[in-house]
Design an enzyme around this catalytic site. Structure first.
Site, PDB file in Angstrom:
ATOM      1  N   GLU A 141      -3.771  16.977 -11.916  1.00  0.00           N
ATOM      2  CA  GLU A 141      -4.295  17.296 -13.240  1.00  0.00           C
ATOM      3  C   GLU A 141      -5.797  17.625 -13.220  1.00  0.00           C
ATOM      4  OE1 GLU A 141      -2.232  15.251 -16.441  1.00  0.00           O
ATOM      5  OE2 GLU A 141      -4.051  15.380 -17.644  1.00  0.00           O
ATOM      6  N   LYS A 197       3.673  11.022 -11.665  1.00  0.00           N
ATOM      7  CA  LYS A 197       2.815  10.129 -12.460  1.00  0.00           C
ATOM      8  C   LYS A 197       3.558   8.823 -12.656  1.00  0.00           C
ATOM      9  CE  LYS A 197      -0.068  13.172 -15.249  1.00  0.00           C
ATOM     10  NZ  LYS A 197      -0.382  13.630 -16.616  1.00  0.00           N
ATOM     11  N   ASN A 227       0.721  17.774 -21.470  1.00  0.00           N
ATOM     12  CA  ASN A 227       0.440  16.721 -22.450  1.00  0.00           C
ATOM     13  C   ASN A 227       0.350  17.260 -23.874  1.00  0.00           C
ATOM     14  OD1 ASN A 227       0.263  14.311 -20.855  1.00  0.00           O
ATOM     15  ND2 ASN A 227      -1.512  15.250 -19.901  1.00  0.00           N
ATOM     16  N   LYS A 246       8.252  22.264 -15.159  1.00  0.00           N
ATOM     17  CA  LYS A 246       7.377  21.163 -14.734  1.00  0.00           C
ATOM     18  C   LYS A 246       7.053  21.270 -13.246  1.00  0.00           C
ATOM     19  CE  LYS A 246       6.080  16.445 -15.189  1.00  0.00           C
ATOM     20  NZ  LYS A 246       6.220  15.137 -15.809  1.00  0.00           N
ATOM     21  N   HIS A 253       0.731  14.919 -26.791  1.00  0.00           N
ATOM     22  CA  HIS A 253       0.650  13.551 -26.289  1.00  0.00           C
ATOM     23  C   HIS A 253      -0.608  12.807 -26.721  1.00  0.00           C
ATOM     24  CE1 HIS A 253       4.095  14.813 -24.027  1.00  0.00           C
ATOM     25  NE2 HIS A 253       4.182  13.685 -23.355  1.00  0.00           N
ATOM     26  N   ARG A 280      -2.297  21.199 -15.241  1.00  0.00           N
ATOM     27  CA  ARG A 280      -1.277  20.182 -15.542  1.00  0.00           C
ATOM     28  C   ARG A 280      -1.482  19.537 -16.915  1.00  0.00           C
ATOM     29  NH1 ARG A 280       1.618  15.597 -11.721  1.00  0.00           N
ATOM     30  NH2 ARG A 280       2.831  14.712 -13.439  1.00  0.00           N
ATOM     31  N   HIS A 315       8.849   7.116 -27.341  1.00  0.00           N
ATOM     32  CA  HIS A 315       7.870   8.092 -26.857  1.00  0.00           C
ATOM     33  C   HIS A 315       8.158   9.507 -27.387  1.00  0.00           C
ATOM     34  CE1 HIS A 315       5.029   9.927 -24.084  1.00  0.00           C
ATOM     35  NE2 HIS A 315       5.991  10.723 -23.628  1.00  0.00           N
ATOM     36  N   ARG A 348       0.816  -1.235   0.000  1.00  0.00           N
ATOM     37  CA  ARG A 348       0.000   0.000   0.000  1.00  0.00           C
ATOM     38  C   ARG A 348       0.842   1.275   0.000  1.00  0.00           C
ATOM     39  NH1 ARG A 348      -3.162  -3.084   3.617  1.00  0.00           N
ATOM     40  NH2 ARG A 348      -4.870  -4.058   2.477  1.00  0.00           N
ATOM     41  N   GLU A 380      10.681  16.588 -25.501  1.00  0.00           N
ATOM     42  CA  GLU A 380       9.986  17.082 -24.294  1.00  0.00           C
ATOM     43  C   GLU A 380      10.548  18.444 -23.859  1.00  0.00           C
ATOM     44  OE1 GLU A 380       7.292  15.568 -23.341  1.00  0.00           O
ATOM     45  OE2 GLU A 380       7.513  13.381 -23.275  1.00  0.00           O
ATOM     46  N   HIS A 433       0.411   9.499 -28.171  1.00  0.00           N
ATOM     47  CA  HIS A 433       0.058   8.201 -27.568  1.00  0.00           C
ATOM     48  C   HIS A 433      -0.647   7.315 -28.591  1.00  0.00           C
ATOM     49  CE1 HIS A 433       0.182   9.730 -23.102  1.00  0.00           C
ATOM     50  NE2 HIS A 433       1.378   9.527 -23.616  1.00  0.00           N
TER      51      HIS A 433
HETATM   52  P1  NAD Z   1      13.274   4.353 -21.827  1.00  0.00           P
HETATM   53  O1  NAD Z   1      13.044   4.360 -20.381  1.00  0.00           O
HETATM   54  O2  NAD Z   1      12.739   3.214 -22.617  1.00  0.00           O
HETATM   55  O3  NAD Z   1      14.829   4.501 -22.085  1.00  0.00           O
HETATM   56  C1  NAD Z   1      15.304   4.452 -23.393  1.00  0.00           C
HETATM   57  C2  NAD Z   1      16.431   3.436 -23.558  1.00  0.00           C
HETATM   58  O4  NAD Z   1      17.649   4.003 -23.067  1.00  0.00           O
HETATM   59  C3  NAD Z   1      16.234   2.157 -22.771  1.00  0.00           C
HETATM   60  O5  NAD Z   1      16.716   1.096 -23.530  1.00  0.00           O
HETATM   61  C4  NAD Z   1      17.106   2.366 -21.542  1.00  0.00           C
HETATM   62  O6  NAD Z   1      17.511   1.193 -20.918  1.00  0.00           O
HETATM   63  C5  NAD Z   1      18.267   3.112 -22.138  1.00  0.00           C
HETATM   64  N1  NAD Z   1      19.029   3.945 -21.224  1.00  0.00           N
HETATM   65  C6  NAD Z   1      18.571   4.625 -20.156  1.00  0.00           C
HETATM   66  N2  NAD Z   1      19.550   5.387 -19.643  1.00  0.00           N
HETATM   67  C7  NAD Z   1      20.645   5.168 -20.386  1.00  0.00           C
HETATM   68  C8  NAD Z   1      21.965   5.684 -20.351  1.00  0.00           C
HETATM   69  N3  NAD Z   1      22.316   6.636 -19.487  1.00  0.00           N
HETATM   70  N4  NAD Z   1      22.854   5.223 -21.262  1.00  0.00           N
HETATM   71  C9  NAD Z   1      22.477   4.298 -22.185  1.00  0.00           C
HETATM   72  N5  NAD Z   1      21.238   3.794 -22.291  1.00  0.00           N
HETATM   73  C10 NAD Z   1      20.332   4.242 -21.395  1.00  0.00           C
HETATM   74  O7  NAD Z   1      12.669   5.688 -22.513  1.00  0.00           O
HETATM   75  P2  NAD Z   1      12.496   7.178 -22.005  1.00  0.00           P
HETATM   76  O8  NAD Z   1      12.421   7.991 -23.215  1.00  0.00           O
HETATM   77  O9  NAD Z   1      13.473   7.529 -20.954  1.00  0.00           O
HETATM   78  O10 NAD Z   1      11.079   7.144 -21.272  1.00  0.00           O
HETATM   79  C11 NAD Z   1       9.898   6.967 -22.009  1.00  0.00           C
HETATM   80  C12 NAD Z   1       8.813   6.589 -21.049  1.00  0.00           C
HETATM   81  O11 NAD Z   1       8.558   7.668 -20.146  1.00  0.00           O
HETATM   82  C13 NAD Z   1       7.488   6.305 -21.729  1.00  0.00           C
HETATM   83  O12 NAD Z   1       6.959   5.110 -21.223  1.00  0.00           O
HETATM   84  C14 NAD Z   1       6.608   7.479 -21.338  1.00  0.00           C
HETATM   85  O13 NAD Z   1       5.253   7.142 -21.285  1.00  0.00           O
HETATM   86  C15 NAD Z   1       7.163   7.836 -19.996  1.00  0.00           C
HETATM   87  N6  NAD Z   1       6.896   9.211 -19.577  1.00  0.00           N
HETATM   88  C16 NAD Z   1       6.366   9.391 -18.351  1.00  0.00           C
HETATM   89  C17 NAD Z   1       6.132  10.680 -17.891  1.00  0.00           C
HETATM   90  C18 NAD Z   1       5.627  10.890 -16.498  1.00  0.00           C
HETATM   91  O14 NAD Z   1       5.281  12.032 -16.155  1.00  0.00           O
HETATM   92  N7  NAD Z   1       5.582   9.873 -15.675  1.00  0.00           N
HETATM   93  C19 NAD Z   1       6.421  11.779 -18.710  1.00  0.00           C
HETATM   94  C20 NAD Z   1       6.980  11.539 -19.962  1.00  0.00           C
HETATM   95  C21 NAD Z   1       7.212  10.245 -20.394  1.00  0.00           C
HETATM   96  N1  GLY Z   2       3.955  14.156 -18.758  1.00  0.00           N
HETATM   97  C1  GLY Z   2       2.734  14.756 -18.325  1.00  0.00           C
HETATM   98  C2  GLY Z   2       2.666  15.013 -16.867  1.00  0.00           C
HETATM   99  O1  GLY Z   2       3.573  14.715 -16.124  1.00  0.00           O
HETATM  100  O2  GLY Z   2       1.678  15.499 -16.394  1.00  0.00           O
END
Ligand code: NAD
Ligand code: GLY
Length: 363
Positions: free
Chosen positions: A237, A142, A245, A227, A248, A241, A265, A120, A184, A252
């Site tokens: 949101e 998030k 997006n 942010k 997005h 907030r 992404h 939890r 981003e 998405h």
């Molecule tokens: P990812 O996490 O898939 O990382 C991309 C690749 O790079 C992976 O293969 C990873 O292992 C590798 N990697 C990571 N760090 C590295 C480093 N320093 N050196 C070499 N390789 C490395 O992709 P991302 O672009 O970081 O994240 C995308 C995700 O984030 C999506 O799922 C998206 O929905 C999410 N996201 C979430 C929010 C939020 O607010 N929570 C906001 C934006 C995006």
């Molecule tokens: N990436 C959108 C948010 O964090 O609200």
């Protein structure tokens, strides 16, 4: 080192941005609740940084469990998430265990979600290692996983104890992932800060694409400031907030329409922002000249500025109908009303959206 704060009352936390942070026990010590830490990371990041982070945590006094997950958006799933719970339970981790998310946004979202629901709720620390995670996903709480019918559809709001963004880790990032993070960064400028867009247009975007350390640090700090300010005003949101997006809703749809992982992404968000800017101009909110600044900037970073050929308008509309911003059956879009200002609109005629999809899809 720059230290920012996300102001959320008793859930407020620092974002530390700098060099050499992952080796420093002092960065971790104040944020460990109990004697145990579980580092969740990916198969790619583990050989690069896991030993160093675990050593810093041990030096900070923690007993460390390591959990290595398979990489990729296609693994942001229940099955992979369960591996975290399997490992935590097998090691008898209790509620005083602090999870540490070491990796990109996929690991951050999954480890954060695991922390939100394990027994939890347990504390967690974000240690983002992609540009995208440092400028965006590690901040704001998030967390979640994908469902085959929709991206990020299962999740929770759960704020970290701290974000520790070590910009040195960006040195090993593949070019494609660096570009994805730049999308981003561009988003933050267009929704909130015209001066930041000017900086990107002047030469910032090329400096980021070249991996220049000073430019990357500036982009991480400015993006996190933007942010943190937005999240501080609207954690859950309820309104503002949603502007985070921008791009997005279309993006998405591209990610799930093509199959998770086909486009990363940030690439999908880039094409989605071009669509968002085009729709803003069609809706009469933004001049055509300002709308054109979005693709003009993105193309300089080598990002896609049109949706993939073969993804039909019909499919976008179907997928966008399950977007989390959809309300009472209407798709809502984040649109630009100026460079540096965004609004949420749910009253756009479908014909306008179809015109945008038609104009912004690769042939
Ligand atoms: P990812 O996490 O898939 O990382 C991309 C690749 O790079 C992976 O293969 C990873 O292992 C590798 N990697 C990571 N760090 C590295 C480093 N320093 N050196 C070499 N390789 C490395 O992709 P991302 O672009 O970081 O994240 C995308 C995700 O984030 C999506 O799922 C998206 O929905 C999410 N996201 C979430 C929010 C939020 O607010 N929570 C906001 C934006 C995006
Ligand atoms: N990436 C959108 C948010 O964090 O609200």
């Amino acid at each position: 080192m720059a230290t920012l704060r996300v102001e959320l009352g008793d859930r407020a936390y620092p974002i530390e941005v700098g060099s050499g942070l992952i080796d420093d026990p002092a960065r971790f010590r104040p944020h460990l609740r109990g004697p145990r830490a579980a580092v969740v990371t990916s198969a790619t990041v583990a050989p690069l940084y896991l030993a160093r982070v675990s050593a810093a945590l041990r030096a900070a006094g923690a007993e460390v469990l390591e959990v290595v997950l398979p990489d990729g958006e296609e693994n942001k799933s229940w099955a992979t998430l369960n591996r975290v719970f399997d490992a935590l339970l097998a090691a008898r981790c209790d509620r005083d265990t602090t999870l540490v998310a070491l990796g990109g946004g996929v690991v951050g979202d999954m480890a954060g979600f695991a922390a939100a629901v394990y027994q939890r709720g347990v504390p967690f620390i974000q240690v983002p290692t992609t540009l995208l995670a440092q400028v965006d996903s590690s901040v704001g709480g998030k967390t979640g996983i994908n469902h085959p019918l929709g991206k990020n559809m299962i999740g929770a709001f759960h704020q970290p104890q701290a974000v520790i963004a070590d910009v040195d880790t960006l040195g090993t990032l593949p070019r494609r992932e660096l570009r994805a993070g730049i999308a981003e960064v561009v988003k933050h400028g267009f929704i909130r800060d015209a001066g930041f867009v000017d900086w990107l247009e002047a030469s910032g975007i090329e400096r980021l694409a070249a991996g220049e350390a000073e430019a990357l640090t500036h982009a991480v700090v400015r993006s996190c400031e933007i942010k943190a300010e937005v999240v501080g005003c609207d954690e859950r949101e309820a309104g503002l907030r949603a502007i985070l997006n921008f791009g997005h809703t279309f993006g998405h749809a591209i990610e799930s329409g093509l199959g998770y992982g086909e486009w990363v992404h940030g690439e999908a968000v880039a094409a989605g922002m071009v669509m968002g800017a085009d729709l803003s101009a069609r809706a009469g909110l933004l001049s055509a000249a300002d709308a054109a600044r979005v693709p003009a900037l993105l193309v300089r970073a080598g990002l896609p500025v049109a949706g993939p050929a073969g993804l039909a308008a019909e499919r976008y509309l179907e997928l966008m109908a399950v977007d989390k911003k959809a309300a009472r059956g209407r798709i809502r879009f984040v649109l630009l009303e100026k460079v540096g200002g965004a609004v949420l609109r749910g009253d756009l005629p479908e014909a306008l959206v179809r015109a945008t999809l038609d104009a912004c899809t690769a042939r």
